[in-house]
Scaffold this motif. Sequence first.
Motif, PDB file in Angstrom:
ATOM      1  N   ARG A  78      -7.742  36.299  11.562  1.00  0.00           N
ATOM      2  CA  ARG A  78      -6.837  35.706  10.580  1.00  0.00           C
ATOM      3  C   ARG A  78      -6.473  34.275  10.990  1.00  0.00           C
ATOM      4  N   VAL A  79      -6.213  34.063  12.268  1.00  0.00           N
ATOM      5  CA  VAL A  79      -5.900  32.723  12.756  1.00  0.00           C
ATOM      6  C   VAL A  79      -7.086  31.789  12.547  1.00  0.00           C
ATOM      7  N   LYS A  80      -8.306  32.287  12.751  1.00  0.00           N
ATOM      8  CA  LYS A  80      -9.499  31.476  12.527  1.00  0.00           C
ATOM      9  C   LYS A  80      -9.582  31.017  11.072  1.00  0.00           C
ATOM     10  N   GLU A  81      -9.261  31.898  10.141  1.00  0.00           N
ATOM     11  CA  GLU A  81      -9.277  31.520   8.730  1.00  0.00           C
ATOM     12  C   GLU A  81      -8.232  30.447   8.446  1.00  0.00           C
ATOM     13  N   TRP A  82      -7.084  30.526   9.101  1.00  0.00           N
ATOM     14  CA  TRP A  82      -6.072  29.482   8.924  1.00  0.00           C
ATOM     15  C   TRP A  82      -6.580  28.158   9.479  1.00  0.00           C
ATOM     16  N   PHE A  83      -7.265  28.185  10.623  1.00  0.00           N
ATOM     17  CA  PHE A  83      -7.867  26.966  11.165  1.00  0.00           C
ATOM     18  C   PHE A  83      -8.764  26.317  10.121  1.00  0.00           C
ATOM     19  N   ARG A  84      -9.617  27.140   9.515  1.00  0.00           N
ATOM     20  CA  ARG A  84     -10.557  26.606   8.524  1.00  0.00           C
ATOM     21  C   ARG A  84      -9.812  26.005   7.339  1.00  0.00           C
ATOM     22  N   GLY A  85      -8.744  26.667   6.923  1.00  0.00           N
ATOM     23  CA  GLY A  85      -7.961  26.147   5.809  1.00  0.00           C
ATOM     24  C   GLY A  85      -7.320  24.813   6.126  1.00  0.00           C
ATOM     25  N   LEU A  86      -6.786  24.676   7.347  1.00  0.00           N
ATOM     26  CA  LEU A  86      -6.182  23.411   7.749  1.00  0.00           C
ATOM     27  C   LEU A  86      -7.238  22.322   7.884  1.00  0.00           C
ATOM     28  N   GLY A  87      -8.454  22.701   8.254  1.00  0.00           N
ATOM     29  CA  GLY A  87      -9.538  21.732   8.364  1.00  0.00           C
ATOM     30  C   GLY A  87      -9.963  21.166   7.022  1.00  0.00           C
ATOM     31  N   GLU A 121      -1.267  24.218   1.531  1.00  0.00           N
ATOM     32  CA  GLU A 121       0.163  24.502   1.649  1.00  0.00           C
ATOM     33  C   GLU A 121       0.406  25.996   1.851  1.00  0.00           C
ATOM     34  N   ARG A 122      -0.383  26.819   1.189  1.00  0.00           N
ATOM     35  CA  ARG A 122      -0.254  28.271   1.391  1.00  0.00           C
ATOM     36  C   ARG A 122      -0.650  28.641   2.818  1.00  0.00           C
ATOM     37  N   VAL A 123      -1.677  27.962   3.352  1.00  0.00           N
ATOM     38  CA  VAL A 123      -2.097  28.207   4.734  1.00  0.00           C
ATOM     39  C   VAL A 123      -0.973  27.833   5.696  1.00  0.00           C
ATOM     40  N   VAL A 124      -0.363  26.678   5.474  1.00  0.00           N
ATOM     41  CA  VAL A 124       0.735  26.236   6.341  1.00  0.00           C
ATOM     42  C   VAL A 124       1.887  27.228   6.284  1.00  0.00           C
ATOM     43  N   ASP A 125       2.224  27.716   5.075  1.00  0.00           N
ATOM     44  CA  ASP A 125       3.290  28.715   4.930  1.00  0.00           C
ATOM     45  C   ASP A 125       3.013  29.939   5.794  1.00  0.00           C
TER      46      ASP A 125
END
Length: 420
Positions: free
Chosen positions: A175-184, A194-198
């Motif tokens: 799940r954290v890896k997917e957030w990394f990709r979203g922030l990238g 913004e949903r990823v940051v939330d």
Amino acid sequence: MSTLTTEVEDFAAAMRSDAFRRDPYPVYARMRAECPVYRAPQGLWYVTRHADVEQALGDPRLSNDRERMTDALVARDGRMRDLSRLTARLGRVMSNTDPPDHARLRGLVNKAFTARRVEGLRERIQAVVDRLVDAAVAALEPGGPPTDLLTAVASPLPHTVVCELFGVPEPDRERVKEWFRGLGRIHEDIDRAERVVDAFEAYLLDLVERRRAAPGDDLISALVTAQARGDRLTDHELLSTCFMLITAGDETTTNLIGNGLLALLHHPDQLALLRAEPALIRAAVDETVRYDSPTQAILRVTAADVTLGGRTIPAGDLVHLLLASAGRDPEHHEHPDRFDLTRPAHRHLGFGHGPHFCLGAPLARLETELAIGTLVRRLPDLRPAVDPGRLDWRPNPLQRRLTALPVTCTSDDDTSDERK
């Protein structure tokens, strides 16, 4: 039309080209020679020579303050308003502040992110590297299809190490890896980012609260307990620092490993030298940072008029400090376009300089040393599968990252024992 204006327009167009994305260094060489400090038609300034970049990095008038930077970005392009609003949520971390706030924040983080803590990760990082390289070796059958070392090693290694460093439980890491990709992809889809940051912020806050209740041997626990003269990181500063260390460490280290492997694969004499003298691995990492910097440029905004290279940059203007161009400056590095592991240890600026020198540089170095050193040792018959001119690079002017690094191995039976 003046010659200078023509040159500036040519450079601006060149930096938007596919050729520049594949190889920016010929353009940087022209810029250093013809217009080392110049203002592009869009209003951005670019600083290219080592001496000027080094001066700028140590000059407090070249500000890295988040609010000042946001104002300058929005004034230049109103479409940046939403992106600036989102990045502002990540807070006033030390990399986005000026003195005296920067000194306070860095002092607190330094108490947690120590050289001893980084070196204590060596065995754990080596174990992760061994697992990743085992899988790469299994996939690289002699004469078989190429394997992408970016996907196999360079990308998953820093993600795994960051999760280890922060004590992220194993079930949460995907799940954290997917957030990394979203922030990238923050520039591509603001609403999704913004949903990823939330989600990421809520997760980190929960992790912080758990560490407060039961501290462990991880970086978040150390950040929670770090203090100096009775001062501590606030919750907002703590979350922002976690964001910075996680995202910056992941991207920069992936780029450094990929760029280092590419340079070695396409300089077989230097690869052979490293195999013969493994102790040169530290020199190989520094030479990669100089020769093909993973961070091509950093952005600053002038808090007052600043003169660099004989040109005055007005207050409030945005300035790109081209670290990658400084690394190829012949005034500072002899034969700068040569990849040479025996190069004398001239100071490069790839990890920055002055008060904002990269805090994560020791960890990035260690991960890269272990990853490249292990691959070189375990795969002596490694070969590039694609000509360097056909490789693709991500279109990011601040970071230099391959989209893939396909490799193969030869079918020489004499090397089979060394690959085990």
